[in-house]
Design an enzyme around this catalytic site. Sequence first.
Site, PDB file in Angstrom:
ATOM      1  N   ASN A  62       0.836  -1.203   0.000  1.00 11.59           N
ATOM      2  CA  ASN A  62       0.000   0.000   0.000  1.00 11.59           C
ATOM      3  C   ASN A  62       0.862   1.241   0.000  1.00 11.59           C
ATOM      4  O   ASN A  62       1.979   1.249   0.513  1.00 11.59           O
ATOM      5  CB  ASN A  62      -0.985   0.003   1.179  1.00 11.59           C
ATOM      6  CG  ASN A  62      -0.438   0.698   2.413  1.00 11.59           C
ATOM      7  OD1 ASN A  62      -0.496   1.926   2.518  1.00 11.59           O
ATOM      8  ND2 ASN A  62       0.131  -0.076   3.332  1.00 11.59           N
ATOM      9  N   LEU A  90      -1.198   8.313   4.194  1.00 13.49           N
ATOM     10  CA  LEU A  90      -1.831   8.955   5.355  1.00 13.49           C
ATOM     11  C   LEU A  90      -3.022   9.839   5.017  1.00 13.49           C
ATOM     12  O   LEU A  90      -3.155  10.941   5.550  1.00 13.49           O
ATOM     13  CB  LEU A  90      -0.790   9.760   6.157  1.00 13.49           C
ATOM     14  CG  LEU A  90       0.271   8.929   6.874  1.00 13.49           C
ATOM     15  CD1 LEU A  90       1.328   9.829   7.498  1.00 13.49           C
ATOM     16  CD2 LEU A  90      -0.358   8.039   7.947  1.00 13.49           C
ATOM     17  N   CYS A 110       7.435   7.980   9.502  1.00 12.60           N
ATOM     18  CA  CYS A 110       7.158   9.105   8.599  1.00 12.60           C
ATOM     19  C   CYS A 110       8.451   9.821   8.268  1.00 12.60           C
ATOM     20  O   CYS A 110       9.353   9.890   9.097  1.00 12.60           O
ATOM     21  CB  CYS A 110       6.236  10.104   9.282  1.00 12.60           C
ATOM     22  SG  CYS A 110       4.753   9.330   9.879  1.00 12.60           S
ATOM     23  N   LYS A 162       5.325   3.055  17.688  1.00 14.99           N
ATOM     24  CA  LYS A 162       5.265   2.000  16.676  1.00 14.99           C
ATOM     25  C   LYS A 162       6.502   2.011  15.791  1.00 14.99           C
ATOM     26  O   LYS A 162       6.765   2.978  15.074  1.00 14.99           O
ATOM     27  CB  LYS A 162       4.013   2.197  15.823  1.00 14.99           C
ATOM     28  CG  LYS A 162       3.833   1.098  14.796  1.00 14.99           C
ATOM     29  CD  LYS A 162       2.465   1.181  14.206  1.00 14.99           C
ATOM     30  CE  LYS A 162       2.228   0.145  13.146  1.00 14.99           C
ATOM     31  NZ  LYS A 162       0.901   0.302  12.549  1.00 14.99           N
ATOM     32  N   ASN A 177       5.589  -1.875  11.566  1.00 14.38           N
ATOM     33  CA  ASN A 177       4.884  -1.214  10.482  1.00 14.38           C
ATOM     34  C   ASN A 177       5.230  -1.968   9.184  1.00 14.38           C
ATOM     35  O   ASN A 177       5.869  -3.015   9.228  1.00 14.38           O
ATOM     36  CB  ASN A 177       5.301   0.260  10.418  1.00 14.38           C
ATOM     37  CG  ASN A 177       4.161   1.142   9.939  1.00 14.38           C
ATOM     38  OD1 ASN A 177       3.524   0.833   8.936  1.00 14.38           O
ATOM     39  ND2 ASN A 177       3.890   2.227  10.653  1.00 14.38           N
ATOM     40  N   GLY A 226       1.034  -9.469   9.738  1.00 16.34           N
ATOM     41  CA  GLY A 226       0.575 -10.719   9.128  1.00 16.34           C
ATOM     42  C   GLY A 226      -0.305 -11.584  10.003  1.00 16.34           C
ATOM     43  O   GLY A 226      -0.609 -12.720   9.646  1.00 16.34           O
ATOM     44  N   GLY A 242      -4.149  -6.347  11.152  1.00 13.44           N
ATOM     45  CA  GLY A 242      -4.279  -5.318  10.126  1.00 13.44           C
ATOM     46  C   GLY A 242      -4.876  -5.828   8.836  1.00 13.44           C
ATOM     47  O   GLY A 242      -6.098  -5.959   8.686  1.00 13.44           O
TER      48      GLY A 242
HETATM   49  C1  FMN Z   1      -3.846   0.138   3.892  1.00 10.16           C
HETATM   50  C2  FMN Z   1      -2.947   0.291   5.083  1.00 10.16           C
HETATM   51  C3  FMN Z   1      -2.884   1.516   5.748  1.00 10.16           C
HETATM   52  C4  FMN Z   1      -2.048   1.675   6.863  1.00 10.16           C
HETATM   53  N1  FMN Z   1      -2.022   2.871   7.521  1.00 10.16           N
HETATM   54  C5  FMN Z   1      -1.249   3.002   8.629  1.00 10.16           C
HETATM   55  C6  FMN Z   1      -1.249   4.222   9.366  1.00 10.16           C
HETATM   56  O1  FMN Z   1      -1.970   5.176   9.052  1.00 10.16           O
HETATM   57  N2  FMN Z   1      -0.425   4.321  10.450  1.00 10.16           N
HETATM   58  C7  FMN Z   1       0.382   3.266  10.860  1.00 10.16           C
HETATM   59  O2  FMN Z   1       1.105   3.398  11.844  1.00 10.16           O
HETATM   60  N3  FMN Z   1       0.362   2.092  10.187  1.00 10.16           N
HETATM   61  C8  FMN Z   1      -0.422   1.942   9.109  1.00 10.16           C
HETATM   62  N4  FMN Z   1      -0.439   0.740   8.430  1.00 10.16           N
HETATM   63  C9  FMN Z   1       0.378  -0.378   8.925  1.00 10.16           C
HETATM   64  C10 FMN Z   1      -0.450  -1.371   9.756  1.00 10.16           C
HETATM   65  O3  FMN Z   1      -1.021  -0.753  10.882  1.00 10.16           O
HETATM   66  C11 FMN Z   1       0.434  -2.570  10.208  1.00 10.16           C
HETATM   67  O4  FMN Z   1       1.493  -2.106  11.011  1.00 10.16           O
HETATM   68  C12 FMN Z   1       1.011  -3.334   9.025  1.00 10.16           C
HETATM   69  O5  FMN Z   1       0.096  -3.408   7.957  1.00 10.16           O
HETATM   70  C13 FMN Z   1       1.444  -4.757   9.407  1.00 10.16           C
HETATM   71  O6  FMN Z   1       0.362  -5.497   9.946  1.00 10.16           O
HETATM   72  P1  FMN Z   1      -0.584  -6.467   9.036  1.00 10.16           P
HETATM   73  O7  FMN Z   1       0.338  -7.361   8.267  1.00 10.16           O
HETATM   74  O8  FMN Z   1      -1.446  -7.186  10.041  1.00 10.16           O
HETATM   75  O9  FMN Z   1      -1.359  -5.575   8.152  1.00 10.16           O
HETATM   76  C14 FMN Z   1      -1.274   0.566   7.305  1.00 10.16           C
HETATM   77  C15 FMN Z   1      -1.338  -0.662   6.643  1.00 10.16           C
HETATM   78  C16 FMN Z   1      -2.172  -0.818   5.542  1.00 10.16           C
HETATM   79  C17 FMN Z   1      -2.228  -2.159   4.857  1.00 10.16           C
END
Ligand code: FMN
Length: 286
Positions: free
Chosen positions: A52, A56, A113, A148, A175, A227, A248
Amino acid sequence: MTAAGTFGYGTEYSHLFDIQKLGAIVCKGTTLEPRDGNPQPRLVETASGLLNSIGLQNIGVKALIKEKAPIWANWRVPVMVNIAGETVDDYAQLAKELDGVAGISGIEVNISCPNIKAGGAEFGVNPESAARVTAAVKSATSLPILVKLTPNTGDIVGVAAAVAEAGADAISLINTVKGMAIDIATRQPLLGNRTGGLSGPAIKPIALSMVYEVAGAVEVPIVGCGGITTGNDAIEFIMAGASAVQVGTASFANPRAPLDVLEGIEQFMQKEGIKDIAELIGAARR
Ligand SMILES: Cc1cc2nc3c(=O)[nH]c(=O)nc-3n(C[C@H](O)[C@H](O)[C@H](O)COP(=O)(O)O)c2cc1C
């Protein structure tokens, strides 16, 4: 918990299942001003993962306080606000504005960021800038702060130790992992932003080993993320040393995934005769 950016403001999901049963909701990354995000396309599926480059997109902190917090104030489930900035002052200002607002139970500080004052490298890639952001947020709010971490650093343990020292009440990780995909027909990157962040099952082993390493280096509680799709995935993170987990990408295929993970943890505990999850925290470290 839900992972930031994958569960909106929670309100979008409240008609799909009983979100009040969750441990916490972490809302979309929030900035001082509203943002439209990056150019489309912003999502690409990969083998076992999702890339992705949302950039933000969010409504900004003022609208969040006015429109979302009053709804959250009536919920049983605590809501934490994920914050993002381009300067240390941005983060401090966000923390100050959120302090004392009814309906907000904590702040998650996204240090993935780009630091515009330092030429655009992520705050979270080195211990010093990560600690500066943490200390600034800590002194601007009385809310608990979760910092984070980004995996896009060569020194995840150094960054974790620095943010713990600077006052993080807990650390969440990870992240997304930087990645890209190319359309061989057009010979162009598939994401409008060219590169993005990889999430989903593809990153689980990376996240797990980082949780394991960080858990050996800091005393503060760890929230594992990356994951997690099933209760058994969550148990792996807990055994690596996490005290809690975030779900997530799994929510995109199955909006009930955070609750399914919670129920899966409970089933595992029943099967193994475990009364207190604390018995499992760090089990793989002993
Ligand atoms: C579409 C999308 C948007 C995300 N937006 C943010 C965000 O605004 N702030 C943040 O700290 N992490 C953001 N993340 C990261 C997730 O919170 C998470 O740390 C990351 O996707 C790994 O977990 P997962 O594999 O369960 O998705 C985003 C992830 C995805 C897929």
